[in-house]
Design an enzyme around this catalytic site. Structure first.
Site, PDB file in Angstrom:
ATOM      1  CD  GLU A 112      23.664  11.044 -18.528  1.00  0.00           C
ATOM      2  OE1 GLU A 112      22.534  11.271 -18.050  1.00  0.00           O
ATOM      3  OE2 GLU A 112      23.852  10.777 -19.737  1.00  0.00           O
TER       4      GLU A 112
ATOM      5  CG  PHE B 228      15.245   0.546 -12.417  1.00  0.00           C
ATOM      6  CD1 PHE B 228      15.879   1.746 -12.148  1.00  0.00           C
ATOM      7  CD2 PHE B 228      13.886   0.451 -12.130  1.00  0.00           C
ATOM      8  CE1 PHE B 228      15.185   2.837 -11.617  1.00  0.00           C
ATOM      9  CE2 PHE B 228      13.182   1.531 -11.601  1.00  0.00           C
ATOM     10  CZ  PHE B 228      13.837   2.721 -11.356  1.00  0.00           C
TER      11      PHE B 228
ATOM     12  CB  CYS C 206      15.795   2.910 -18.741  1.00  0.00           C
ATOM     13  SG  CYS C 206      14.388   2.873 -17.610  1.00  0.00           S
TER      14      CYS C 206
END
Length: 413
Positions: free
Chosen positions: A314, A399, A163
């Protein structure tokens, strides 16, 4: 002194449309592109929602015979790139083709073709497998086809970091132009992984939201009731161009690209570091590469997937990098409206960040109605806000522990 790199064209293919202005306005309006999947027969699946694009149409870009020789992710890339080139005003017949390139990201590549040809081989025999299988499925098919379509003979490769793929690709494009290897590069990402095996794989690892009864509320980054991401598809492509080259031909400059950083968690293949240490490292590198301090950043387009672990990690990373300034940052998640298009997401979100710089607006993180106490920053919940944005950061994490961050700046000559 570094050569300066600017964005002179953008293109999008998303569940909220395939026109940058239209998508931007729908994001500001707080719309969702998530719905019951219509391109798959979801009987037998636990998850039946997503951000597929059933009305996607490549007509007017290539002939239908040529389109059939392209996997869906290459088709997305071609349409988005066509928009970006049109907006940039580039006429490649007037350019040195060896100084023009294409660097894209994709997490999975031609999954539609892989699945279709596997089924054909199993049920009809090996002789029925299409000779176009390999050139359609290979990860570098999209960037290769952009090179062929536009006649670009400079740098051309594909990055696969799940991603984070598109953001890693844009970092490569930035450095390539800064080094003086090229004058312009089509860059970003494309992904078309909503297939039976794609949906089943993410479903069975329990990564997806199961809100089948309320699709538009399913993607809810930083909300206490988030239960996973929503699988989506699309493409986001930008024209990165050397500043003096863009000025010499009178191009409209949308934003400047000033920094990039990347890192690896080196911990778990799918789970983020809970403290976000790898993400924080990538953000620090991007800010330093841009020649800035953390307090110079005004807006973060967050990775913000709506997963319980990812959003918290995050947030921890942002706190670690920005300290007290974290409370002053405007933050939003585009995935709340569009879902998660995997390797394409960074390309789409960089376009959105550039629009935020251009218009001084931050689109909302929709569905943020019950904030997670562990996610306590200003994520721009549910309503767009006007903000004086000079510097924006776009985060992408994937990932494999991949982290990539791009820094953009409002153009000021």
């Amino acid at each position: 002194m570094k050569r300066r790199v600017v964005i002179t064209g953008t293109g999008l293919v998303t569940p909220l449309g395939s026109d940058v202005q239209q998508v931007w306005q729908r994001l500001l309006d707080g719309e969702s592109g998530i719905h019951l999947l219509s391109m798959l027969d979801t009987d037998g699946f636990k998850i039946r929602i997503g951000g597929d694009i059933p009305d996607f149409d490549l007509a007017g870009v290539v002939e239908s015979k040529e389109a059939k020789r392209l996997d869906r992710f290459s088709q997305f890339a071609l349409l988005a790139a066509n928009q970006a080139v049109a907006q940039s005003g580039l006429d490649f017949s007037q350019e040195d083709a060896t100084r023009c390139g294409s660097i894209l990201g994709s997490g999975i590549g031609g999954l539609w073709e892989i699945e279709a040809q596997m089924e054909r081989m199993l049920f009809k025999g090996t002789d029925r497998v299409s000779p176009f299988t390999v050139p359609k499925m290979m990860l570098n098919a999209a960037s290769g086809n952009l090179g062929i379509h536009f006649g670009l003979r400079g740098a051309n490769h594909t990055v696969a970091t799940a991603c984070a793929s598109a953001t890693n690709a844009m970092g490569d494009a930035l450095f390539n132009i800064q080094r003086g290897d090229t004058e312009m590069i089509l860059t970003g990402g494309s992904e078309a992984a909503i297939t039976r095996i794609g949906l089943a794989g993410f479903q069975n690892m329990k990564a997806l939201s199961s809100r089948n009864d309320d699709p538009q509320a399913a993607s809810r980054p930083f909300d206490a009731e988030r239960d996973g991401f929503v699988l989506s598809e699309g493409a986001g492509i930008s024209v990165f161009e050397e500043l003096e080259h863009a000025k010499a031909r009178g191009a409209e400059i949308i934003a400047e690209v000033i920094g990039f950083g990347c890192s690896c968690d080196a911990g778990h293949i799918t789970q983020p570091d809970p403290q976000g240490s790898g993400a924080a490292q990538a953000m620090r590198m991007a800010i330093a590469n841009a020649g800035l301090q953390p307090a110079d950043v005004d807006y973060i387009n967050a990775h913000g997937t709506s997963t319980p672990l990812g959003d918290k990690a995050e947030t921890n990373a942002i706190r670690a990098v920005f300290g007290e300034h974290a409370q002053q940052l405007a933050i939003s998640s585009t995935k709340a409206s569009l879902g998660h298009s995997l390797g394409a997401s960074g390309g789409i979100e960089a376009v959105v960040a550039a629009m935020s710089l251009k218009h001084g607006m931050v689109h909302p993180t929709i569905n943020l109605t019950n904030p997670d106490p562990d996610c306590d920053l200003d994520y721009t919940p549910n309503e767009a806000k006007q903000r004086p944005i000079k510097v924006a950061m776009s985060n992408s994490f994937g990932f494999g522990g991949h982290n990539a961050c791009l820094v953009l700046k409002r153009f000021d000559d």
